[in-house]
Write a protein that holds these residues in place. Structure first.
Motif, short mmCIF file in Angstrom:
data_model
loop_
_atom_site.label_atom_id
_atom_site.label_comp_id
_atom_site.label_asym_id
_atom_site.label_seq_id
_atom_site.Cartn_x
_atom_site.Cartn_y
_atom_site.Cartn_z
N PRO B 290 -33.56 61.22 24.58
CA PRO B 290 -32.11 61.04 24.48
C PRO B 290 -31.68 59.60 24.20
O PRO B 290 -30.49 59.34 24.13
CB PRO B 290 -31.64 61.46 25.88
CG PRO B 290 -32.77 61.01 26.77
CD PRO B 290 -34.02 61.11 25.97
N ASP B 291 -32.64 58.69 24.08
CA ASP B 291 -32.28 57.27 23.97
C ASP B 291 -31.26 56.99 22.86
O ASP B 291 -30.20 56.40 23.12
CB ASP B 291 -33.55 56.45 23.75
CG ASP B 291 -34.63 56.84 24.74
OD1 ASP B 291 -34.84 56.10 25.70
OD2 ASP B 291 -35.23 57.92 24.54
N ASP B 292 -31.59 57.40 21.63
CA ASP B 292 -30.68 57.14 20.53
C ASP B 292 -29.58 58.20 20.44
O ASP B 292 -28.41 57.90 20.28
CB ASP B 292 -31.45 57.11 19.20
CG ASP B 292 -32.54 56.05 19.22
OD1 ASP B 292 -32.36 55.02 19.91
OD2 ASP B 292 -33.58 56.27 18.57
N VAL B 293 -30.02 59.43 20.52
CA VAL B 293 -29.07 60.55 20.40
C VAL B 293 -29.32 61.56 21.52
O VAL B 293 -30.46 61.98 21.73
CB VAL B 293 -29.23 61.27 19.04
CG1 VAL B 293 -28.20 62.38 18.91
CG2 VAL B 293 -29.10 60.28 17.88
N ALA B 294 -28.27 61.94 22.21
CA ALA B 294 -28.38 62.98 23.23
C ALA B 294 -28.14 64.32 22.56
O ALA B 294 -27.41 64.40 21.57
CB ALA B 294 -27.36 62.76 24.33
N VAL B 295 -28.79 65.38 23.08
CA VAL B 295 -28.57 66.72 22.52
C VAL B 295 -28.26 67.69 23.65
O VAL B 295 -28.98 67.72 24.66
CB VAL B 295 -29.80 67.20 21.73
CG1 VAL B 295 -29.61 68.64 21.27
CG2 VAL B 295 -30.07 66.30 20.53
N VAL B 296 -27.22 68.48 23.46
CA VAL B 296 -26.88 69.50 24.44
C VAL B 296 -26.82 70.84 23.73
O VAL B 296 -26.20 70.97 22.68
CB VAL B 296 -25.52 69.23 25.13
CG1 VAL B 296 -25.17 70.35 26.10
CG2 VAL B 296 -25.55 67.89 25.85
N GLY B 297 -27.48 71.84 24.28
CA GLY B 297 -27.49 73.17 23.68
C GLY B 297 -26.55 74.11 24.39
O GLY B 297 -25.65 73.69 25.13
N PHE B 298 -26.74 75.40 24.17
CA PHE B 298 -25.95 76.40 24.86
C PHE B 298 -26.69 77.73 24.85
O PHE B 298 -27.04 78.23 23.77
CB PHE B 298 -24.58 76.56 24.19
CG PHE B 298 -23.72 77.57 24.88
CD1 PHE B 298 -23.37 77.41 26.22
CD2 PHE B 298 -23.27 78.71 24.22
CE1 PHE B 298 -22.59 78.35 26.87
CE2 PHE B 298 -22.49 79.65 24.86
CZ PHE B 298 -22.14 79.46 26.19
N ASP B 299 -26.95 78.26 26.03
CA ASP B 299 -27.60 79.56 26.23
C ASP B 299 -28.63 79.50 27.35
O ASP B 299 -28.77 80.44 28.12
CB ASP B 299 -28.33 80.08 24.99
CG ASP B 299 -27.40 80.82 24.05
OD1 ASP B 299 -26.25 81.09 24.46
OD2 ASP B 299 -27.80 81.11 22.91
N ASP B 300 -29.39 78.39 27.37
CA ASP B 300 -30.49 78.24 28.33
C ASP B 300 -31.54 79.34 28.16
O ASP B 300 -31.83 80.08 29.09
CB ASP B 300 -29.97 78.23 29.77
CG ASP B 300 -31.03 77.68 30.73
OD1 ASP B 300 -31.89 76.92 30.28
OD2 ASP B 300 -31.01 78.07 31.91
N VAL B 301 -32.08 79.42 26.98
CA VAL B 301 -33.20 80.35 26.74
C VAL B 301 -34.47 79.71 27.28
O VAL B 301 -34.48 78.55 27.68
CB VAL B 301 -33.37 80.65 25.23
CG1 VAL B 301 -32.15 81.36 24.69
CG2 VAL B 301 -33.64 79.37 24.45
N LEU B 302 -35.55 80.50 27.28
CA LEU B 302 -36.83 80.01 27.79
C LEU B 302 -37.24 78.72 27.08
O LEU B 302 -37.74 77.77 27.70
CB LEU B 302 -37.91 81.07 27.58
CG LEU B 302 -39.33 80.65 27.94
CD1 LEU B 302 -39.46 80.45 29.44
CD2 LEU B 302 -40.34 81.66 27.44
N ALA B 303 -37.02 78.68 25.77
CA ALA B 303 -37.42 77.53 24.97
C ALA B 303 -36.72 76.25 25.43
O ALA B 303 -37.26 75.16 25.28
CB ALA B 303 -37.14 77.78 23.50
N ALA B 304 -35.54 76.39 25.99
CA ALA B 304 -34.80 75.21 26.44
C ALA B 304 -35.55 74.53 27.57
O ALA B 304 -35.65 73.30 27.62
CB ALA B 304 -33.40 75.61 26.89
N GLU B 305 -36.11 75.32 28.45
CA GLU B 305 -36.86 74.75 29.56
C GLU B 305 -38.11 74.05 29.02
O GLU B 305 -38.44 72.95 29.43
CB GLU B 305 -37.25 75.86 30.53
CG GLU B 305 -37.76 75.32 31.85
CD GLU B 305 -38.47 76.39 32.65
OE1 GLU B 305 -38.12 77.59 32.50
OE2 GLU B 305 -39.40 76.04 33.38
#
Lengths: 349, 349
Positions: B290-305
DNA sequence: CTGAAAGCGCTAACAC
DNA sequence: GTGTTAGCGCTTTCAG
């Protein structure tokens, strides 16, 4: 009781929408009756013509087809099911100790494939868990259930195959182990294990351990046997620890492997979920993957790509589609159909 | 034609298994008729007693209940469906441009939840794609289909809501946007977006860009509106680029963002899949997360973990379960039911 | 309150 | 070949 000749009764009964001009939207679907009147024949003839289940003159056939076509007639699967006792849904019956088995991605994919097979026939799909301790009670309930058109067994045990209720025969298939009564559809798990071992050996691994699938699941034993055979053929010790199909057993399995054989240089997992658990444990123990320990999974789920896991493919949709078809139609050849698996090389091995 | 008094006909007709001693396995399920005879009442009375749809004396009720209980009687859903025209399956109807929408995890989870809701009632579940260009033809086919007990719309558009066939009213629900006729069930996507922006701002981000969901999907606009509002409230430029729900549009979206606003320090994605695509592009461009760019998703699927993605939860099972129930029973309140979403903080933001 | 009778839409014997 | 007749198991007027 007044006895009215049937045909006259039919003629005197108004056929609501056929002559009216109701909104297309509200118009109920055409019935056999409507088609029969339009074609100038009896309902029985229409039935024969549509289903092809009896002699019909070429002329009548043509007229019936034309009328049916014009009115967009489709036989009502519910009425059919009632009269034939054929049922309206295919049940995906998963053996397991808790309803968690229904929450996993694998089961969801099997259900999706089943539903897509059922869709065109006006049928539906459902899931149900069969308790591992006593799956037969569940099967007997299914046998007694008139809505059941067919059953797709997932995680089949020998007891289930042996005790399959008579009424379920001929419309039950298994994803996994089968029997004389139950056609089976499965992935070439043994081949996958052999190929994986070959790859590991080729890349210099000599102390390979396998975290196996559940001990109670017959079809999970084939990869284990293949692993043992491949290891012995290569002159390596056939190291195995018992596992399951979930993340947790991957972690426990890896811990067990490291404890018993600290010099392990490769781990073969029964499925990707298990491999992910193993990867976690290896990281915690400071073992580098693939430098110190190689890891090979099985299934090739989305997570495998994300974590750069080398794994063998598992064509679940293909298998489940074939299985669902088998449960509905009379099975083609009542043996075992095996689907190929190929190794996908990534960073982990 | 010989006219036989009905009751006598009934009495003279043998009731196969009730008096015989067939194998339990082969024994067909009990019918209304069996219960009626055992309880010494007519079929009509049994029907009333079982369904509670009419006056029954306390005495008759008791006897019917006892008999039904003893014989393990369960009303045949197929016969019921035939007479009532109620249908035997709930259809999950997904709007989309290709059958890929049926292959995604999200749809599979909705189907699973639907199937589990249907199971106890003897009903099944199916899926069907409604073409984005012309969803109404598909809906009209469903309206005409007698097997359809209810419809769960996924990716609902305004046109579908406006043109919903009359016969589908009262048994159609939407996961997403609803209308006066169609109760809706959805996640608090707007709240999720607001919370995500708040978190980003709190952690020092000032140049936040959002990769939105599909432009044609009404419910996907709420998070966008919320994002805009939150950004403006914080005195930040409301940067958005159009996207979809797949990996690909995450990649394209991120490329677009970097091209238009190279100084971007945070990306908010419409879903995890999109976020994963964005992560890939950021890595390729040498931007550290996240240093240069932070990313936020939506759903919280297994892949997110697995990828340590900060994301907001999406309780798909809860939503789909409520929706399926709504499609079967008369909807409780005909408004919108929103399910909460909470932010899960991980490494990416 | 209860029973007889009429179907829902279809298939399957059974006669002509 | 084709039509008539019986249901499949259930709900539902309609008389009593």
């Amino acid at each position: 009781m007044r006895t009215v000749p049937a045909r006259q009764a039919l003629l005197s009964r108004p056929v609501p929408w056929y002559d009216g001009d109701v909104r297309d939207d509200a118009r109920p679907p055409a019935t056999l009756e409507h088609v029969a009147r339009a074609a100038g024949v009896s309902r029985a003839t229409v039935s024969r013509a549509i289903t092809g289940s009896g002699p019909v003159s070429a002329d009548a056939l043509r007229r019936v087809r034309a009328a049916a076509e014009a009115m967009g007639y489709v036989a009502d699967p519910i009425a059919r099911a009632l009269v034939s006792g054929a049922g309206t849904r295919v049940v995906v019956a998963v053996t397991g100790t808790s309803d968690d088995v229904l929450d996993c991605e694998y089961t969801a994919r099997v259900l999706m494939a089943t539903a897509r097979v059922c869709a065109p026939d006006g049928l539906g799909a459902t899931v149900r868990r069969l308790p591992l301790g006593n799956p037969l009670t569940g099967l007997e309930a299914l046998a007694r259930d008139r809505t059941v058109a067919g059953v797709v067994l997932v995680n089949t045990t020998e007891a289930m195959l042996a005790g399959l209720p008579r009424r379920l025969r001929g419309r039950t298939v298994s994803i996994g182990t089968g029997s004389a009564d139950v056609p089976s559809f499965d992935v070439e798990g043994a081949v996958a294990a052999t190929t994986s071992v070959a790859h590991l050996v080729r890349s210099g691994r000599r102390r390979i351990a396998m975290i196996t699938g559940p001990a109670w699941l017959p079809c999970a034993q084939h990869p284990v046997a293949a692993f043992r055979a491949a290891a012995e053929a290569a002159g390596l010790p056939p190291r195995t620890v018992a596992g399951g199909f979930d993340r947790r057993s991957g972690e426990e399995g890896a811990e067990a492997v490291l404890a018993r054989w600290p010099d392990t240089d490769a781990i073969l997992a029964s499925c990707d979920e298990v491999a992910l658990g193993a990867l976690d444990v290896l990281r915690r123990h400071g073992r580098r993957v693939p430098d110190d320990v190689a890891v090979v999974g099985f299934d090739d789920v989305l997570a495998a790509e994300l974590t750069d896991l080398t794994t063998a493919t598992h064509p679940v949709e293909l298998i489940a589609t074939a299985a669902a078809r088998g449960a509905l139609e009379a099975p083609v050849g009542d043996g075992t159909v095996l689907f190929p698996s190929t190794l996908v090389l990534r960073r982990s091995a």
